[in-house]
Design an enzyme around this catalytic site. Structure first.
Site, mmCIF file in Angstrom:
data_model
loop_
_atom_site.group_PDB
_atom_site.id
_atom_site.type_symbol
_atom_site.label_atom_id
_atom_site.label_comp_id
_atom_site.label_asym_id
_atom_site.label_seq_id
_atom_site.Cartn_x
_atom_site.Cartn_y
_atom_site.Cartn_z
ATOM 1 N N GLN A 310 0.826 -1.206 0.000
ATOM 2 C CA GLN A 310 0.000 0.000 0.000
ATOM 3 C C GLN A 310 0.857 1.252 0.000
ATOM 4 O O GLN A 310 0.524 2.260 -0.619
ATOM 5 C CB GLN A 310 -0.931 0.003 1.231
ATOM 6 N N GLU A 311 1.987 1.198 0.693
ATOM 7 C CA GLU A 311 2.850 2.373 0.805
ATOM 8 C C GLU A 311 3.625 2.648 -0.480
ATOM 9 O O GLU A 311 3.739 3.795 -0.923
ATOM 10 C CB GLU A 311 3.841 2.184 1.965
ATOM 11 N N SER A 312 4.188 1.589 -1.093
ATOM 12 C CA SER A 312 5.170 1.816 -2.155
ATOM 13 C C SER A 312 5.061 0.895 -3.368
ATOM 14 O O SER A 312 5.840 1.048 -4.311
ATOM 15 C CB SER A 312 6.570 1.666 -1.577
#
Length: 367
Positions: A310-312
């Site tokens: 989700q972050e990267s």
């Protein structure tokens, strides 16, 4: 000696023996509400698959299991799970007293109603055609002309397809012995078979795991899933119906449903294809670091991997507009507070990101 007398004596002996043997055999007993409450335990018959029952980190889970556990709590008894060896073995297991009820996303069909008693329907489903995206021209029953449709033997899918054939539809049914519907869906994605059939709850859930499939048109009317009991277990059946009425009124059913089937309509093919591709191409590179950091901070590594995606999207060079960097999207201030020397170093970034999550979890514990 008289041979006729000897023959009579033998027949008499066999008669007495079989009379005694049949009298001593333990009869097959079905579970009654009274016997369940007296024993303090109820046994559910189900199947080991993604929508009925499975173990995750030694914890029992599954939509049908969660409902069955809520029912045992409703009765105030313990729950025992009996996994039927085959799909077709569930009803015989019920009738020979192996379990008290079947909870296995069982569609209520006329053939099954002749063998067991069903509860009120607790979920509406429709049978859908499942094909690969390359076969998107197959949309409805008429498009199945000349096609072989693969389904598990003994299912409601088989009953419906045979009914369509009896109505004059030109199709062939290929029956498989006790193969899960999910596995047939995977075979469609892998282009090993062209067509299968799945109930809507199973079809739309598995579309997330096999994004190359298309859930095409329905092949029949709306049907209902129900729990099954022995035909003579009328009081138990009434209790099951009262249970479903209560949990639908107080929101418990919706909470359990949402745990497994929430947002099934939220489907983005491009996003899911990217996700599955990056699980294969990017995740393996960082998996040892993820598992190491997760174990150190007592997290499930799968949750950390999900958070990282989700972050990267597992891209170590990504930078957000707000100034967050690398795999776990750390800001410079957070990285500095955690002693990170190089924010672009994958190992330092992952360990610091998981440490940051642990700090937040601990903060909630303190509160």
């Amino acid at each position: 000696s008289d041979p006729r007398g000897a023959l009579f004596s033998l027949r008499f002996f066999l008669f007495v023996f079989f009379l005694f043997w049949s009298g001593c055999r333990a009869p097959s007993e079905h579970a009654t509400l009274e016997s369940i409450l007296a024993k303090g335990e109820i046994t559910v018959i189900t199947r080991n698959n993604s929508h009925c029952y499975y173990l995750y980190r030694d914890q029992a889970m599954g939509f049908e299991y969660d409902l069955a556990k809520a029912f045992s709590d409703f009765l105030g008894v313990d729950l025992e799970v009996k996994i039927a060896e085959t799909w077709e073995g569930m009803i015989p297991n019920l009738k020979n007293g192996t379990g008290a009820f079947i909870a296995a996303s069982l569609t209520q069909t006329p053939a099954r109603r002749r063998q067991v008693a069903f509860s009120d329907g607790y979920m509406a489903v429709r049978q859908h055609i499942i094909v690969h995206r390359k076969n998107r021209h197959i949309r409805q029953v008429e498009d199945l002309a000349g096609k072989s449709v693969h389904v598990r033997r003994g299912t409601s899918y088989q009953e419906r397809l045979e009914a369509l054939m009896a109505e004059g539809h030109d199709l062939a049914v290929q029956l498989h012995a006790d193969i899960p519907t999910e596995e047939l869906i995977q075979q469609v994605e892998d282009e090993k078979i062209d067509v299968t059939i799945a109930d809507s709850n199973i079809a739309f859930r598995n579309r997330r795991y096999y994004p190359k499939i298309i859930v095409a048109g329905a092949i029949g009317p709306e049907e209902y899933l129900g729990w099954a009991v022995h035909p003579n277990s009328s009081r138990l059946l009434k209790k099951i119906d009262a249970f479903f009425e209560e949990i639908k009124a107080n929101g418990t059913f919706q909470r359990i449903y949402n745990r497994y089937y929430a947002n099934l309509d939220d489907f983005d093919f491009v996003d899911l294809r990217t996700f599955h591709r990056r699980l294969k191409t990017r995740l393996p590179k960082y998996l040892p670091l993820i598992k190491e950091a997760a174990q150190k901070q007592a997290f499930d590594w799968r949750m950390i991997a999900a958070q990282m995606y989700q972050e990267s999207h597992f891209d170590p060079m990504v930078r957000s507009h707000s100034g967050a960097y690398c795999l776990m999207q750390l800001t410079r201030s957070t990285a500095k507070s955690l002693g990170v020397e190089s924010i672009l170093n994958s190992k330092q970034n992952i360990h610091a990101g998981v440490q940051h999550l642990r700090n937040m979890y601990d903060l909630f514990d303190k509160i």
